[in-house]
Design an enzyme around this catalytic site. Sequence first.
Site, PDB file in Angstrom:
ATOM      1  N   GLU A 168      37.755 -10.239  -8.143  1.00 36.15           N
ATOM      2  CA  GLU A 168      37.767 -11.511  -8.891  1.00 36.15           C
ATOM      3  C   GLU A 168      37.249 -11.347 -10.321  1.00 36.15           C
ATOM      4  O   GLU A 168      37.618 -12.131 -11.208  1.00 36.15           O
ATOM      5  CB  GLU A 168      36.902 -12.561  -8.164  1.00 36.15           C
ATOM      6  CG  GLU A 168      37.543 -13.102  -6.898  1.00 36.15           C
ATOM      7  CD  GLU A 168      36.609 -14.022  -6.108  1.00 36.15           C
ATOM      8  OE1 GLU A 168      37.097 -14.644  -5.152  1.00 36.15           O
ATOM      9  OE2 GLU A 168      35.402 -14.123  -6.427  1.00 36.15           O
ATOM     10  N   HIS A 205      31.632 -18.362  -8.089  1.00 39.67           N
ATOM     11  CA  HIS A 205      32.099 -19.657  -7.566  1.00 39.67           C
ATOM     12  C   HIS A 205      31.761 -19.866  -6.090  1.00 39.67           C
ATOM     13  O   HIS A 205      32.351 -20.725  -5.430  1.00 39.67           O
ATOM     14  CB  HIS A 205      33.614 -19.791  -7.787  1.00 39.67           C
ATOM     15  CG  HIS A 205      34.438 -18.735  -7.122  1.00 39.67           C
ATOM     16  ND1 HIS A 205      35.516 -18.137  -7.728  1.00 39.67           N
ATOM     17  CD2 HIS A 205      34.344 -18.156  -5.894  1.00 39.67           C
ATOM     18  CE1 HIS A 205      36.054 -17.247  -6.902  1.00 39.67           C
ATOM     19  NE2 HIS A 205      35.367 -17.241  -5.785  1.00 39.67           N
ATOM     20  N   HIS A 207      31.689  -8.290  -4.077  1.00 36.33           N
ATOM     21  CA  HIS A 207      31.570  -8.822  -2.716  1.00 36.33           C
ATOM     22  C   HIS A 207      32.808  -8.500  -1.907  1.00 36.33           C
ATOM     23  O   HIS A 207      33.886  -8.290  -2.458  1.00 36.33           O
ATOM     24  CB  HIS A 207      31.260 -10.324  -2.683  1.00 36.33           C
ATOM     25  CG  HIS A 207      32.281 -11.266  -3.270  1.00 36.33           C
ATOM     26  ND1 HIS A 207      32.732 -11.221  -4.571  1.00 36.33           N
ATOM     27  CD2 HIS A 207      32.922 -12.332  -2.708  1.00 36.33           C
ATOM     28  CE1 HIS A 207      33.580 -12.223  -4.793  1.00 36.33           C
ATOM     29  NE2 HIS A 207      33.722 -12.896  -3.669  1.00 36.33           N
ATOM     30  N   HIS A 227      42.010 -20.069  -3.466  1.00 35.19           N
ATOM     31  CA  HIS A 227      41.779 -19.333  -2.211  1.00 35.19           C
ATOM     32  C   HIS A 227      42.625 -19.906  -1.076  1.00 35.19           C
ATOM     33  O   HIS A 227      42.244 -19.822   0.087  1.00 35.19           O
ATOM     34  CB  HIS A 227      40.309 -19.398  -1.815  1.00 35.19           C
ATOM     35  CG  HIS A 227      39.337 -18.811  -2.796  1.00 35.19           C
ATOM     36  ND1 HIS A 227      39.005 -19.418  -3.980  1.00 35.19           N
ATOM     37  CD2 HIS A 227      38.609 -17.670  -2.755  1.00 35.19           C
ATOM     38  CE1 HIS A 227      38.100 -18.676  -4.626  1.00 35.19           C
ATOM     39  NE2 HIS A 227      37.856 -17.614  -3.907  1.00 35.19           N
TER      40      HIS A 227
HETATM   41  C1  DHB Z   1      31.686 -16.145  -1.119  1.00 29.21           C
HETATM   42  C2  DHB Z   1      32.170 -15.700  -2.349  1.00 29.21           C
HETATM   43  C3  DHB Z   1      33.449 -16.042  -2.769  1.00 29.21           C
HETATM   44  O1  DHB Z   1      33.993 -15.616  -3.935  1.00 29.21           O
HETATM   45  C4  DHB Z   1      34.253 -16.869  -1.987  1.00 29.21           C
HETATM   46  O2  DHB Z   1      35.457 -17.227  -2.467  1.00 29.21           O
HETATM   47  C5  DHB Z   1      33.777 -17.310  -0.760  1.00 29.21           C
HETATM   48  C6  DHB Z   1      32.499 -16.947  -0.334  1.00 29.21           C
HETATM   49  C7  DHB Z   1      30.299 -15.786  -0.679  1.00 29.21           C
HETATM   50  O3  DHB Z   1      29.586 -15.053  -1.372  1.00 29.21           O
HETATM   51  O4  DHB Z   1      29.893 -16.273   0.393  1.00 29.21           O
HETATM   52 FE    FE Z   2      36.085 -16.198  -4.124  1.00 27.76          FE
END
Ligand code: DHB
Ligand code: FE
Length: 280
Positions: free
Chosen positions: A240, A12, A193, A59
């Site tokens: 996530e 997302h 991430h 978020h």
């Molecule tokens: C990114 C990924 C995410 O899940 C998010 O909520 C905000 C940013 C990213 O990869 O930049």
């Molecule tokens: Fe996210």
Amino acid sequence: MAKIIGGITTSHIPAVGNAISDGLTQEHYWKRFFDGYQPVHEWLEEKKPDLIIVVYNDHGLNFFLDKVPTFAIGCADAYQNADEGWGLKPTAPFDGDAEFSWHVAESLINQEFDMCTCQEMLVDHGFVNPMRVLFGDHEVWPIKAIPLAVNTVQHPLPSARRCYKLGQALKVAIESYPEDMKVAIAGTGGMSHQLQGERAGMINVDYDLETIESIINDPDSFADQSTSHIIEQAGTEGIETIMWMVMRGALGEKVTCLHKHYHAPISNTGAGVLLLESDA
Ligand code: DHB
Ligand code: FE
């Protein structure tokens, strides 16, 4: 009766929304990432689901850290997006189906998943960007959508196992809805991430690829992993991916994988796309 016709996964990432708005999807940096959705677009075009349940995490737009439900479901006839930063322009509102949502909420609560029911719910990039990569941008969205929020932000988080069981209960809930309706389920977010701290920017390609295989063919092995193990391997935001387990649980024991795609890095993330149909 309502029928679950398939499950989809997608990340997302906010930058993905901006790439769509700015017409960059066929630029070198983005092309392979967006091309990974082509088979899903064809499947959606052919199968024409009536409704999609988007399992996502907020978020901080709808739930801030002072009040975070572990699991919440939208029970409204419409959901608004709003400015949450990231340079994202708010989208047109999404049509829900309050009657269907209340049925699902009641069934889940009867199955001992005590959902937070939301008659107003602002949906952030966690919901909106999956809708945009799957359906494109619309003033009137071509499908009804229901947000189902999982807390992946404020510890303690639900376990991967708990998310899998929620999906199994969701299957019972959907399949007991008396009206004929084709339902798709999207498990969103992930994959590896981490956006802050010492490991900011980490991506674990090997772990993501293993996770993809286990979610398809051996979901119990992912369900067995603890929250801290997943975070060690995939990063703080990599957790996530537990939301994919809600989708996976709803498809039943065995699935056929019609499409899988992985791309890393995109923005700060390892991104996975799956298209699954239930074998039953
Ligand atoms: C990114 C990924 C995410 O899940 C998010 O909520 C905000 C940013 C990213 O990869 O930049
Ligand atoms: Fe996210």
